[in-house]
Design an enzyme around this catalytic site. Structure first.
Site, PDB file in Angstrom:
ATOM      1  N   TYR A 184     -12.569   7.251 -13.867  1.00 38.53           N
ATOM      2  CA  TYR A 184     -12.735   5.991 -13.115  1.00 38.53           C
ATOM      3  C   TYR A 184     -13.378   4.928 -14.018  1.00 38.53           C
ATOM      4  CZ  TYR A 184     -13.809   3.028  -9.043  1.00 38.53           C
ATOM      5  OH  TYR A 184     -13.886   1.987  -8.133  1.00 38.53           O
ATOM      6  N   SER A 216     -14.798  -2.919 -11.170  1.00 47.82           N
ATOM      7  CA  SER A 216     -15.946  -2.206 -10.580  1.00 47.82           C
ATOM      8  C   SER A 216     -17.149  -2.416 -11.486  1.00 47.82           C
ATOM      9  CB  SER A 216     -15.620  -0.706 -10.509  1.00 47.82           C
ATOM     10  OG  SER A 216     -16.786   0.055 -10.265  1.00 47.82           O
ATOM     11  N   THR A 258     -16.517   1.613   2.425  1.00 47.10           N
ATOM     12  CA  THR A 258     -15.082   1.676   2.763  1.00 47.10           C
ATOM     13  C   THR A 258     -14.697   3.151   2.889  1.00 47.10           C
ATOM     14  OG1 THR A 258     -14.281   1.908   0.491  1.00 47.10           O
ATOM     15  CG2 THR A 258     -14.653  -0.354   1.266  1.00 47.10           C
ATOM     16  N   LYS A 284     -11.518   1.518 -15.125  1.00 48.63           N
ATOM     17  CA  LYS A 284     -12.082   0.232 -14.719  1.00 48.63           C
ATOM     18  C   LYS A 284     -12.541  -0.584 -15.949  1.00 48.63           C
ATOM     19  CE  LYS A 284     -11.531   0.624 -10.236  1.00 48.63           C
ATOM     20  NZ  LYS A 284     -10.609  -0.262  -9.502  1.00 48.63           N
ATOM     21  N   VAL A 300     -19.351  -0.140  -2.074  1.00 50.30           N
ATOM     22  CA  VAL A 300     -18.920  -0.851  -0.872  1.00 50.30           C
ATOM     23  C   VAL A 300     -18.607   0.190   0.194  1.00 50.30           C
ATOM     24  CG1 VAL A 300     -17.302  -2.555   0.049  1.00 50.30           C
ATOM     25  CG2 VAL A 300     -17.840  -2.563  -2.403  1.00 50.30           C
ATOM     26  N   ASP A 319       3.943   2.191  -4.188  1.00 47.10           N
ATOM     27  CA  ASP A 319       3.040   3.001  -5.010  1.00 47.10           C
ATOM     28  C   ASP A 319       2.832   2.222  -6.301  1.00 47.10           C
ATOM     29  OD1 ASP A 319       1.803   4.740  -6.738  1.00 47.10           O
ATOM     30  OD2 ASP A 319       3.089   6.460  -6.279  1.00 47.10           O
ATOM     31  N   VAL A 320       1.621   1.706  -6.509  1.00 50.62           N
ATOM     32  CA  VAL A 320       1.397   0.829  -7.670  1.00 50.62           C
ATOM     33  C   VAL A 320       1.496   1.562  -9.005  1.00 50.62           C
ATOM     34  CG1 VAL A 320      -0.034  -0.836  -6.382  1.00 50.62           C
ATOM     35  CG2 VAL A 320      -1.152   1.045  -7.640  1.00 50.62           C
ATOM     36  N   ASP A 366       0.855  -1.191   0.000  1.00 50.12           N
ATOM     37  CA  ASP A 366       0.000   0.000   0.000  1.00 50.12           C
ATOM     38  C   ASP A 366       0.887   1.235   0.000  1.00 50.12           C
ATOM     39  OD1 ASP A 366      -3.255   0.168   0.902  1.00 50.12           O
ATOM     40  OD2 ASP A 366      -2.112   2.044   1.042  1.00 50.12           O
TER      41      ASP A 366
HETATM   42  P1  NAI Z   1      -9.998   2.175   0.172  1.00 49.60           P
HETATM   43  O1  NAI Z   1      -9.733   3.607  -0.061  1.00 49.60           O
HETATM   44  O2  NAI Z   1     -10.573   1.722   1.464  1.00 49.60           O
HETATM   45  O3  NAI Z   1      -8.673   1.316  -0.092  1.00 49.60           O
HETATM   46  C1  NAI Z   1      -7.836   1.572  -1.189  1.00 49.60           C
HETATM   47  C2  NAI Z   1      -6.400   1.361  -0.741  1.00 49.60           C
HETATM   48  O4  NAI Z   1      -5.551   1.570  -1.883  1.00 49.60           O
HETATM   49  C3  NAI Z   1      -5.965   2.364   0.336  1.00 49.60           C
HETATM   50  O5  NAI Z   1      -5.347   1.706   1.421  1.00 49.60           O
HETATM   51  C4  NAI Z   1      -4.987   3.279  -0.387  1.00 49.60           C
HETATM   52  O6  NAI Z   1      -3.956   3.782   0.445  1.00 49.60           O
HETATM   53  C5  NAI Z   1      -4.445   2.332  -1.447  1.00 49.60           C
HETATM   54  N1  NAI Z   1      -3.851   3.066  -2.577  1.00 49.60           N
HETATM   55  C6  NAI Z   1      -4.330   4.165  -3.212  1.00 49.60           C
HETATM   56  N2  NAI Z   1      -3.471   4.556  -4.168  1.00 49.60           N
HETATM   57  C7  NAI Z   1      -2.434   3.688  -4.140  1.00 49.60           C
HETATM   58  C8  NAI Z   1      -1.226   3.579  -4.867  1.00 49.60           C
HETATM   59  N3  NAI Z   1      -0.902   4.451  -5.827  1.00 49.60           N
HETATM   60  N4  NAI Z   1      -0.387   2.551  -4.582  1.00 49.60           N
HETATM   61  C9  NAI Z   1      -0.682   1.666  -3.588  1.00 49.60           C
HETATM   62  N5  NAI Z   1      -1.798   1.746  -2.848  1.00 49.60           N
HETATM   63  C10 NAI Z   1      -2.670   2.741  -3.122  1.00 49.60           C
HETATM   64  O7  NAI Z   1     -10.938   1.736  -1.042  1.00 49.60           O
HETATM   65  P2  NAI Z   1     -11.686   0.374  -1.391  1.00 49.60           P
HETATM   66  O8  NAI Z   1     -13.096   0.705  -1.521  1.00 49.60           O
HETATM   67  O9  NAI Z   1     -11.269  -0.719  -0.518  1.00 49.60           O
HETATM   68  O10 NAI Z   1     -11.105   0.135  -2.862  1.00 49.60           O
HETATM   69  C11 NAI Z   1     -10.365  -1.009  -3.231  1.00 49.60           C
HETATM   70  C12 NAI Z   1     -10.584  -1.259  -4.713  1.00 49.60           C
HETATM   71  O11 NAI Z   1     -11.954  -1.533  -4.934  1.00 49.60           O
HETATM   72  C13 NAI Z   1     -10.253  -0.063  -5.605  1.00 49.60           C
HETATM   73  O12 NAI Z   1      -9.626  -0.523  -6.776  1.00 49.60           O
HETATM   74  C14 NAI Z   1     -11.616   0.522  -5.914  1.00 49.60           C
HETATM   75  O13 NAI Z   1     -11.630   1.232  -7.120  1.00 49.60           O
HETATM   76  C15 NAI Z   1     -12.443  -0.751  -5.990  1.00 49.60           C
HETATM   77  N6  NAI Z   1     -13.866  -0.563  -5.835  1.00 49.60           N
HETATM   78  C16 NAI Z   1     -14.373   0.060  -4.723  1.00 49.60           C
HETATM   79  C17 NAI Z   1     -15.728   0.252  -4.616  1.00 49.60           C
HETATM   80  C18 NAI Z   1     -16.342   0.931  -3.447  1.00 49.60           C
HETATM   81  O14 NAI Z   1     -17.532   1.285  -3.527  1.00 49.60           O
HETATM   82  N7  NAI Z   1     -15.649   1.134  -2.344  1.00 49.60           N
HETATM   83  C19 NAI Z   1     -16.647  -0.217  -5.681  1.00 49.60           C
HETATM   84  C20 NAI Z   1     -16.012  -0.875  -6.768  1.00 49.60           C
HETATM   85  C21 NAI Z   1     -14.669  -1.034  -6.837  1.00 49.60           C
END
Ligand code: NAI
Length: 242
Positions: A147, A134, A182, A151, A180, A56-57, A35
């Site tokens: 986005y 997504s 989060t 996606k 979700v 950083d991905v 992360d």
């Molecule tokens: P979140 O914000 O809780 O977690 C995302 C994590 O990715 C965080 O810990 C953040 O620090 C990390 N991150 C961000 N940029 C980064 C980078 N450049 N390098 C490494 N780490 C990085 O969000 P969530 O909801 O858990 O999202 C996870 C995945 O699910 C994402 O790809 C998001 O697009 C996808 N998603 C989320 C939805 C939602 O409603 N929460 C719905 C559909 C997909």
């Protein structure tokens, strides 16, 4: 189900990635969470009893280093979960170009980097990849131009890489969650207007909890999904069913 599998989960410090790390560990996997958030990553790794590598991905060298150090430490890599992502709710006209590029770099290039760096090792382990796409990769998302584009790219790239690597025994799938609960959606879900929009579009009338996405990722990572590749699996309370 994931006994002794070595797995990397990007974005593992929060939300879906964190729940996935917990699920994988409960199923017996050795997990490395990666992360960009060092403080949260360190704390979550300590809490779950796994390893954390700050990454950083959107930087290929960092992703490559993450994969190489994992293989060096654990001797193999079986599962690569490309889950890290950032949100964006901006339409094309309103968007600064900088925002477009950042979202595409993290949400699309970051996934490609994870696949590129891990494929040589997954070839040796007959491993698999799961990407977090997504619903907005399957249908357009109102006001979410970069986005949806990123996606949509993940969805199609998942199919493309699945085709290229089926012969090598590497399976490549994605999950396509609906909204979700989060940190990413915290503000949105607090707005009554947005919540009504969500209810109107989700037959199940509610957002998911991250613990409802994680088992689907774990299933795709397991031998039980041995005939699944190139699938983009909606986990969306029915959003894309209509
Ligand atoms: P979140 O914000 O809780 O977690 C995302 C994590 O990715 C965080 O810990 C953040 O620090 C990390 N991150 C961000 N940029 C980064 C980078 N450049 N390098 C490494 N780490 C990085 O969000 P969530 O909801 O858990 O999202 C996870 C995945 O699910 C994402 O790809 C998001 O697009 C996808 N998603 C989320 C939805 C939602 O409603 N929460 C719905 C559909 C997909």
């Amino acid at each position: 189900m994931l006994d002794s599998k070595v797995a990397i989960i990007t974005g593992g410090a929060s939300g879906i990635g964190r729940a996935t790390a917990a699920e994988f560990i409960a199923e017996g996997a050795e997990v490395v969470i990666a992360d960009i958030d060092e403080d949260r990553g360190t704390a979550v790794a300590e809490e779950l009893g796994c390893e954390f590598v700050r990454t950083d991905v959107s930087e290929y060298d960092q992703v490559d280093e993450l994969v190489e150090s994992t293989v060096q430490e654990h001797g193999r890599l079986d599962v690569m979960v490309n889950n890290a992502g950032i949100g964006s709710e901006t339409s094309i006209e309103e968007m600064e170009l900088e925002e477009w590029h950042r979202v595409v770099e993290v949400d699309l290039s970051g996934v490609m980097y994870g696949m590129k760096a891990s494929l040589p090792h997954l070839d040796e382990s007959d491993g698999c990849i799961i990407n977090t796409a997504s619903i907005y990769g399957l249908v357009g998302g109102k006001g979410a131009a970069s986005y949806s584009a990123a996606k949509g790219g993940v969805v199609n790239l998942t199919q493309q890489v699945a085709i290229d690597y089926a012969d090598e025994g590497i399976r490549v799938n994605s999950v396509c969650p609906g909204f979700v609960d989060t940190p990413m959606t915290e503000e949105l879900l607090e707005s009554e207007r947005f919540y009504s929009f969500l209810e109107a579009n989700t037959p199940m009338d509610r957002p998911a909890q991250p613990e409802e996405i994680a088992p689907v990722i774990a299933f795709l990572a397991s031998e039980k999904a041995s005939y699944m590749t190139g699938a983009n699996v909606p986990v969306d309370g029915g959003w894309t069913a209509h």
